[in-house]
Design an enzyme around this catalytic site. Structure first.
Site, PDB file in Angstrom:
ATOM      1  N   CYS A  82       0.833  -1.206   0.000  1.00  0.00           N
ATOM      2  CA  CYS A  82       0.000   0.000   0.000  1.00  0.00           C
ATOM      3  C   CYS A  82       0.869   1.258   0.000  1.00  0.00           C
ATOM      4  O   CYS A  82       1.594   1.517  -0.959  1.00  0.00           O
ATOM      5  CB  CYS A  82      -0.992  -0.046   1.155  1.00  0.00           C
ATOM      6  SG  CYS A  82      -2.283   1.198   1.032  1.00  0.00           S
ATOM      7  N   HIS A 184      -3.792  -4.769   0.070  1.00  0.00           N
ATOM      8  CA  HIS A 184      -3.307  -5.329   1.335  1.00  0.00           C
ATOM      9  C   HIS A 184      -3.404  -6.851   1.299  1.00  0.00           C
ATOM     10  O   HIS A 184      -4.469  -7.396   1.574  1.00  0.00           O
ATOM     11  CB  HIS A 184      -4.141  -4.797   2.502  1.00  0.00           C
ATOM     12  CG  HIS A 184      -3.857  -3.374   2.822  1.00  0.00           C
ATOM     13  ND1 HIS A 184      -2.840  -2.989   3.658  1.00  0.00           N
ATOM     14  CD2 HIS A 184      -4.430  -2.236   2.384  1.00  0.00           C
ATOM     15  CE1 HIS A 184      -2.799  -1.675   3.740  1.00  0.00           C
ATOM     16  NE2 HIS A 184      -3.752  -1.188   2.968  1.00  0.00           N
ATOM     17  N   GLU A 186      -2.317  -8.860   3.439  1.00  0.00           N
ATOM     18  CA  GLU A 186      -2.590  -9.343   4.809  1.00  0.00           C
ATOM     19  C   GLU A 186      -4.057  -9.200   5.178  1.00  0.00           C
ATOM     20  O   GLU A 186      -4.479  -9.698   6.219  1.00  0.00           O
ATOM     21  CB  GLU A 186      -1.686  -8.611   5.814  1.00  0.00           C
ATOM     22  CG  GLU A 186      -2.101  -7.195   6.189  1.00  0.00           C
ATOM     23  CD  GLU A 186      -1.747  -6.125   5.160  1.00  0.00           C
ATOM     24  OE1 GLU A 186      -1.394  -6.479   4.019  1.00  0.00           O
ATOM     25  OE2 GLU A 186      -1.836  -4.928   5.498  1.00  0.00           O
TER      26      GLU A 186
END
Lengths: 203, 260
Positions: A82, A184, A186
């Site tokens: 990001c 993202h 994650e």
């Protein structure tokens, strides 16, 4: 395999670290200490928030030249996530004009399409280029979670995947040992966990 | 194409998770109960985002709430929003440091705009969701703050525009009257306001099954549908609802969750 997540005080790093641990890589540490960064096999540059503030913090912590040396001279692989991806580029026009780490030749500008809701928030599909290492073995439509108002543009041949939101933009890039993802991983369920594993194993 | 989102909400009250109905709370269980009985991590693979709201009516304890967030986000790989009782940038920071990706504000949006501005300056616009609770009074949706107890003398459209100007990242539009009923969303008002602002619009209040969730997504301008209905969606409820929604053609993210 030692993985160092660069700590410059911006954004949620907890989920990045727990994703890496979930994948079975136990030797992961959050740090901004130059000797610990220098001992990394892989670097991860996370980040959420304002570009200008991030650049300021990176300079305050003396991380600018250290990261450049580790990545450009010692060839330590790095994944920017990001804002971290945007910082790997040359510059951004968020809140003025600010210079980033310039590990690759790319600039960051606001979306310029009319009629789209900003920020670009939610899961969106990305279309990988052939032979991308980041998406190796991921067999779905490749949805990833985005949340951003600025996006990267580059003249260089670095694009690893594209995404469409009002316009076509770089969702991720790969250049030798340097990679970045605008989304993202994650926060993108198994699609993201697999991508993180690919970075750790294939870069 | 940008996907729509299915958002699951947990209502927290003094260490426990609650079922809310018209903003009245009924205790369901604590975090151990949630993990033991419902394998929360497993059902998290059926949601696009998680929202956790501290609805404690008495003194809210943000440290204890942060601890719960911290445990909840372990091995949950979706965006997590936390809120309820944030009154300072330090409160917000505690929640971000506990693993929240975004925070939710309600009362301070009206009483203390400066707090919203501080959060946006430090964490970015995308990190702030504006919660708008409303009740229908004489055919008009009236905005309420302070857990639905105090009305705001600003017309809905003006209030939403004001939030947009303030720079919030998303709006959560929550019908107090539909809350916890399971009878479906307040489609007429959602239809009226979803496109009145140019920020992502999420709806909450009333969904009781997958068909209701799809009804919400079918309204032009709705980016996400949220439910905090523990009774209807916990256990197999949420995975089944998501499967139903996808089979009916909902534009939701798809993941390769097998083979890991």
């Amino acid at each position: 395999m030692k993985i160092v997540v660069v700590d410059y005080g911006m954004g949620n790093v907890k989920s990045v670290i727990s994703a890496i641990r979930y994948l079975g890589f136990e030797d992961v540490i959050l740090s901004n200490d130059s000797s610990i960064l220098a001992s990394a096999d892989k670097l991860i540059l996370p980040g959420v928030g304002n570009y200008a503030m991030a650049v300021k913090k990176i300079h305050e912590l003396d991380l600018h030249s250290i990261i450049r040396e580790l990545v450009l001279c010692k060839k330590i692989p790095i994944l920017g996530i990001c804002l971290g991806m945007q910082l790997i580029g040359r510059s951004s026009t968020e809140d003025g004009f600010h210079e980033g780490l310039a590990l690759i030749d790319a600039k960051v500008e606001a979306f310029n399409s009319k009629g789209i809701k900003i920020p670009h928030v939610g899961y969106n599909q990305v279309e990988p280029v052939l032979n991308s290492r980041l998406y190796s073995g991921i067999n779905t439509e490749l949805d990833y979670y985005f949340t951003h108002s600025f996006r990267m543009q580059s003249e260089a041949d670095i694009c690893a995947s594209r995404c469409v939101y009002g316009e076509n933009f770089i969702a991720s890039f790969e250049k030798n040992h340097i990679a970045g993802v605008q989304f993202h991983p994650e926060l993108s369920q198994h699609n993201g966990l697999k991508l993180i594993r690919n970075f750790i194993e294939k870069f | 194409m940008l996907r729509n989102r299915l958002i699951f909400g947990l209502i927290y009250n003094e260490g426990c998770f609650m079922q809310s109905r018209n903003f009245r709370l009924q205790r369901v269980g604590d975090i151990n109960w949630l993990e033991k009985n419902y394998k929360f991590q497993k059902i998290s693979f059926s949601m696009d985002e998680l929202l956790v709201v501290d609805a404690t009516r008495k003194e809210k304890n943000i440290d204890k709430f942060s601890e719960t967030i911290s445990r909840l986000v372990e091995d949950v790989f979706i965006p997590v929003t936390a809120g309820g009782g944030i009154r300072s940038i330090d409160d917000a920071e505690k929640l971000f440091n506990s693993g929240a990706d975004k925070v939710l504000l309600n009362t301070p949006l009206y009483e203390n705009e400066m707090l919203a501005k501080q959060i946006i300056a430090r964490y970015g616009a995308q990190s702030l969701i504006a919660s708008v609770d409303y009740k229908i009074i004489e055919h008009e949706p009236i905005v309420y703050i302070k857990d639905g107890t105090v009305s705001v003398p600003v017309a809905m459209e003006d209030y939403l525009k004001r939030l947009e100007r303030l720079g919030v990242g998303e709006i959560l539009f929550n019908s107090i009257e539909k809350d916890g009923t399971g009878f479906g969303y307040d489609i007429p008002n959602i239809t009226k306001y979803a496109n009145s602002v140019n920020v992502p619009f999420i709806i909450l209040g009333g969904a009781g099954n997958g068909a209701h969730l799809n009804d919400g997504l079918n309204v032009e301008g709705v980016s996400g549908v949220a439910t905090a209905n523990l009774f209807n969606f916990i256990g197999n409820g949420l995975p089944k609802a998501r499967e139903f929604m996808l089979n009916e053609g909902a534009n939701l993210a798809r993941w390769d969750n097998a083979d890991f």
